[in-house]
Enzyme design. Structure first.
Site, short mmCIF file in Angstrom:
data_model
loop_
_atom_site.label_atom_id
_atom_site.label_comp_id
_atom_site.label_asym_id
_atom_site.label_seq_id
_atom_site.Cartn_x
_atom_site.Cartn_y
_atom_site.Cartn_z
N GLY A 26 44.02 -77.54 13.76
CA GLY A 26 44.73 -78.32 14.77
C GLY A 26 43.83 -79.44 15.29
N GLY A 27 44.08 -79.83 16.52
CA GLY A 27 43.31 -80.91 17.12
C GLY A 27 41.84 -80.60 17.22
N GLY B 113 31.92 -110.26 -5.45
CA GLY B 113 31.86 -109.91 -4.04
C GLY B 113 30.95 -108.73 -3.80
N ALA B 114 30.86 -107.85 -4.79
CA ALA B 114 30.02 -106.67 -4.63
C ALA B 114 28.55 -107.06 -4.51
CB ALA B 114 30.24 -105.71 -5.80
C1 HXC Z 1 43.58 -66.80 21.79
C2 HXC Z 1 43.02 -66.04 19.73
C3 HXC Z 1 43.23 -67.31 19.18
C4 HXC Z 1 43.64 -68.35 20.06
C5 HXC Z 1 42.61 -66.01 17.60
N1 HXC Z 1 42.65 -65.26 18.71
N2 HXC Z 1 42.97 -67.27 17.85
N3 HXC Z 1 43.20 -65.79 21.03
N4 HXC Z 1 43.80 -68.04 21.36
N5 HXC Z 1 43.84 -69.58 19.61
C6 HXC Z 1 42.34 -63.84 18.81
C7 HXC Z 1 43.34 -62.98 18.11
O1 HXC Z 1 44.44 -62.74 18.93
C8 HXC Z 1 42.53 -61.74 17.83
O2 HXC Z 1 42.46 -60.98 19.00
C9 HXC Z 1 41.16 -62.30 17.57
O3 HXC Z 1 41.13 -63.59 18.14
C10 HXC Z 1 40.86 -62.41 16.11
O4 HXC Z 1 41.93 -63.07 15.47
P1 HXC Z 1 42.61 -62.49 14.16
O5 HXC Z 1 43.93 -63.13 14.07
O6 HXC Z 1 42.56 -61.01 14.14
O7 HXC Z 1 41.61 -63.02 13.06
P2 HXC Z 1 41.94 -63.60 11.61
O8 HXC Z 1 42.88 -62.70 10.91
O9 HXC Z 1 40.62 -63.87 10.98
O10 HXC Z 1 42.70 -64.98 11.86
C11 HXC Z 1 42.06 -66.03 12.52
C12 HXC Z 1 43.06 -67.14 12.84
C13 HXC Z 1 44.26 -66.55 13.62
C14 HXC Z 1 43.55 -67.77 11.54
C15 HXC Z 1 42.32 -68.20 13.63
O11 HXC Z 1 43.77 -65.76 14.69
C16 HXC Z 1 45.15 -67.60 14.17
O12 HXC Z 1 45.99 -68.16 13.46
N6 HXC Z 1 45.01 -67.82 15.47
C17 HXC Z 1 45.85 -68.77 16.17
C18 HXC Z 1 45.46 -70.15 15.84
C19 HXC Z 1 46.16 -71.16 16.66
O13 HXC Z 1 47.39 -71.27 16.64
N7 HXC Z 1 45.38 -71.89 17.43
C20 HXC Z 1 45.88 -72.96 18.21
C21 HXC Z 1 45.82 -74.18 17.28
S1 HXC Z 1 46.31 -75.58 18.10
P3 HXC Z 1 42.51 -59.37 18.99
O14 HXC Z 1 42.38 -59.00 20.40
O15 HXC Z 1 43.81 -59.02 18.38
O16 HXC Z 1 41.37 -58.97 18.13
C22 HXC Z 1 44.92 -76.17 18.71
C23 HXC Z 1 45.18 -77.39 19.46
C24 HXC Z 1 43.93 -78.05 19.80
O17 HXC Z 1 43.90 -75.65 18.59
C25 HXC Z 1 44.31 -79.37 20.30
C26 HXC Z 1 43.16 -80.17 20.72
C27 HXC Z 1 43.61 -81.53 21.08
#
Ligand code: HXC
Length: 489
Positions: A169-170, A404-405
Site C-alpha cells: 500500500g502507501g 546526443g549521448a
Molecule cells: C493491524 C495487523 C496488520 C495491520 C497484520 N496485523 N497487519 N494488525 N494492522 N495492518 C496483525 C495480524 O492481525 C496478526 O495478528 C499479526 O499481525 C500477524 O499477521 P498475519 O496475518 O498472521 O501474518 P502473515 O500471514 O504473515 O500475513 C502478513 C500480512 C497480513 C500479509 C501483512 O497480515 C495482511 O494482509 N495484513 C493486512 C495488510 C493491510 O491491509 N494493511 C493495510 C494496507 S494499506 P494476530 O494477533 O492474529 O497474530 C496501508 C495504507 C498506508 O498500509 C497508506 C499510507 C499513505
C-alpha cells in the site's frame, strides 16, 4: 523506589520480548530475524542506544486499550557502523504485524528529526503489515509525517531502506523516497496493491513474490537496488555500502587508503577494446582495474544492465562510477538506463562524491517503445543530472561517443572537469557506418578506405578532432587510466 525499578525492568523485558516467544519462533520459521536481532547484525557490537522503549499506542477501539506492548512494534535509536553514527528504526513484525500506529510513526519521526539535527544517516528496516487497521486515519497521518521527513531529509542525509518483510500500500512510498532499497529474497515484497486486488481489478493471477518480490524489483521494475539471500547477508552488505557514504551533505565520505599505488599501470587495459568496433567488451573489467583493490560496489547490477553504476575508491576516496556497458544493447542509452544513472548522479552530487564516467555509447536507443515511453524526457533527466552536478567530474571515452549521448555522458560542455579519451575513441555525430550510409554517392566514392580489422574510425571520429577544440583535455593510453584519473583529485 524498589517498586519503580522492578516495574522498569518488567517493561524493558516486555519490550524486548515484543510479540512473545510464539511469534518470535514464527518469525524465525520464516527464515527472518527479529527486529532486535537485525540491529545486532547491522550495528557495531554494543553500540545500540535505544529510544522510546516505553512508548505505547493510544488506541482504545476494537479492544486495543487492553492490548499494549511497550515499544509498539518498532525499535528505534542510534548506533555505529564501523565507528560512524547512524540512526535506525527496525519494525517488529511480532507486534501487531509491525503495523504502523500513530505512536509507532512518532517514534520513527523522532529518530529522523534527530538524524537531521545532528547530520547522520537513517536506516529503516521495514517489516510491516502497513497502516494499523485499528487506528484508521491516525495511522495514515503517521505515514504522511514520515513521508514529509523523507522528503525534507532527501539530499541532506543519506537514507537507506531495507525491506525484510511485507511493505504494501502507501507504505511503499517511504522507502521509494529514500536513496537506496535493499530487499531479501523470498521473505520481502513491495507493492501498491496486493495479488488479490490485482486479480479483482485486472484479472491477472500473480503471486506476491512475482508481483513485488526482491527479484522482481531488482530486475524488472528497478524499484530496489540489490537483492540478498537472507537477512544476515543483506545487513552485512548494508554495512559495506555505509562505508562509502558521508554522514551528511556537508561532509566528505571517509577516506580509506589502499595498498594500490596511485601511479600504477594496468597494461592489460591496452587490449581491452577489440579492434572491431562492433565487438563488445566488458566495461566492468576497466572499472575493477581502475579502482582501489578492484573493489566495485555495484548498485542495480541486474537492472538496465546497459549502464553500470556503483561506488568504489580511487586513492582512498569514494567515487561514484557511471559506465556504459557495451556487452548489453551495445551500451545504448534507453529509458531505464537513463533513469538509473540520473538518480545515481544526483545522489553523488548531493553527497560530495566525485563522479567518474566511462563512455562507450553508440547513441540513444531507437524505436517506438522508447519514443512512446518518453525517452526524450527520461534521457533529459540524465543530461540534467550531469549538467547541474557540481562535484568533480572525470570522464574517459574508451571508444564510441556518438550523437546526443556524447553530450549527455558528462561531456566537457556539461561542465566535465577533466575529459580524457583513449587513442581509439570515436567522437562524432554518428558512427562512421551510419554516416557513410547516409552520404551521397559522390562522397561515398571519396570515403577513406576501412583500416584492416574492420575499424570504422574515420577522420571525423578521431579524438584529435574533439581535442583540437578543447572538448578533450588529453588523450591517454588505456594503461594510464587509473593513475590519470586518481591523480586528478
Ligand atoms: C493491524 C495487523 C496488520 C495491520 C497484520 N496485523 N497487519 N494488525 N494492522 N495492518 C496483525 C495480524 O492481525 C496478526 O495478528 C499479526 O499481525 C500477524 O499477521 P498475519 O496475518 O498472521 O501474518 P502473515 O500471514 O504473515 O500475513 C502478513 C500480512 C497480513 C500479509 C501483512 O497480515 C495482511 O494482509 N495484513 C493486512 C495488510 C493491510 O491491509 N494493511 C493495510 C494496507 S494499506 P494476530 O494477533 O492474529 O497474530 C496501508 C495504507 C498506508 O498500509 C497508506 C499510507 C499513505
Amino acid at each position: 523506589m524498589h517498586d519503580i525499578l522492578e516495574q522498569l525492568e518488567k517493561k524493558r523485558a516486555a519490550a524486548r520480548l515484543g510479540g512473545g516467544e510464539k511469534r518470535i519462533a514464527a518469525q524465525h520459521a520464516k527464515g527472518k530475524l527479529t527486529a532486535r536481532e537485525r540491529l545486532e547484525v547491522l550495528l557495531d557490537e554494543g553500540t545500540f542506544e535505544e529510544w522510546d522503549m516505553f512508548v505505547e499506542h493510544r488506541c482504545v477501539d476494537f479492544g486495543m486499550a487492553d492490548n499494549k506492548i511497550p515499544g509498539d512494534g518498532v525499535v528505534t535509536g542510534y548506533g555505529m557502523i564501523n565507528g560512524r553514527l547512524v540512526f535506525v528504526y527496525s519494525q517488529d513484525f511480532t507486534v501487531f504485524g509491525g503495523a504502523l500506529s500513530e505512536a509507532h510513526a512518532e517514534k520513527i519521526c523522532k529518530v529522523m528529526d534527530q538524524a537531521m539535527k545532528v547530520g547522520a544517516p537513517v536506516i529503516g528496516l521495514n517489516d510491516s503489515g502497513g497502516a494499523r487497521i485499528q487506528e484508521g486515519v491516525a495511522s495514515l497521518g503517521g505515514y504522511a509525517e514520515v513521508f514529509q521527513r523523507n522528503v525534507s531529509a532527501s539530499g541532506v542525509i543519506p537514507q537507506i531502506s531495507m525491506i525484510m518483510g511485507p511493505s504494501a500500500g502507501g507504505a511503499v512510498y517511504s522507502p521509494a523516497i529514500t536513496d537506496f532499497i535493499f530487499m531479501v529474497k523470498d521473505s520481502s515484497y513491495m507493492f501498491v496493491t496486493g495479488p488479490e486486488v490485482v486479480k479483482t481489478v485486472t484479472h491477472e493471477e500473480v503471486t506476491a513474490e512475482e508481483l513485488g518480490g526482491a527479484v522482481t524489483h531488482t530486475t524488472k521494475s528497478g524499484v530496489a537496488d540489490l537483492a540478498f539471500e537472507n537477512d544476515v547477508e543483506a545487513l552485512l552488505m548494508l554495512r559495506r555500502l555505509y562505508n562509502y557514504l558521508p554522514l551528511n551533505n556537508r561532509e566528505k565520505a571517509p577516506v580509506r587508503k589502499s595498498g594500490d599505488p596511485i601511479d600504477r599501470m594496468e597494461l592489460s587495459l591496452d587490449t581491452l577494446v577489440p579492434d572491431n568496433a562492433n565487438k563488445p567488451y566488458d566495461m566492468k573489467e576497466l572499472i575493477v582495474k581502475t579502482v582501489d583493490d578492484g573493489d566495485f560496489f555495484e548498485i542495480q547490477p541486474e537492472y538496465a544492465k546497459n549502464i553500470l553504476i556503483g561506488f568504489a575508491r580511487m586513492d582512498g576516496q569514494t567515487v561514484g562510477i557511471v559506465a556504459n556497458q557495451p556487452l548489453v544493447l551495445a551500451g545504448c542509452l534507453d529509458i531505464k538506463s537513463s533513469i538509473k544513472a540520473a538518480r545515481f548522479v544526483r545522489f553523488c552530487d548531493a553527497f560530495n562524491i566525485p563522479v567518474v564516467t566511462f563512455v562507450d555509447v553508440p547513441g540513444f536507443m531507437p524505436g517506438t517503445s522508447q519514443e512512446y515511453g518518453g525517452i526524450i524526457k527520461h534521457g533529459a533527466k540524465l543530461l540534467y543530472a550531469y549538467a547541474e552536478c557540481t562535484v568533480p567530474k572525470i570522464t574517459v571515452i574508451t571508444r564510441k561517443a556518438y550523437g546526443g549521448a556524447y553530450d549527455v555522458m558528462a561531456s566537457k560542455h556539461l561542465r566535465g572537469d577533466v575529459n580524457f579519451a583513449w587513442p581509439n575513441a570515436e567522437i562524432a555525430v554518428m558512427g562512421a557506418k551510419g554516416r557513410w550510409r547516409s552520404s551521397s554517392a559522390r562522397t561515398r566514392a571519396t570515403r577513406p578506405s576501412w583500416p584492416p580489422g574492420g575499424r570504422v574510425q574515420g577522420p571525423f571520429c578521431q579524438p584529435f578532432v574533439a581535442g583540437a577544440r578543447g572538448y578533450i583535455d588529453d588523450v591517454i593510453l588505456p594503461h594510464e587510466t587509473a593513475s590519470a584519473s586518481a591523480a586528478r583529485w
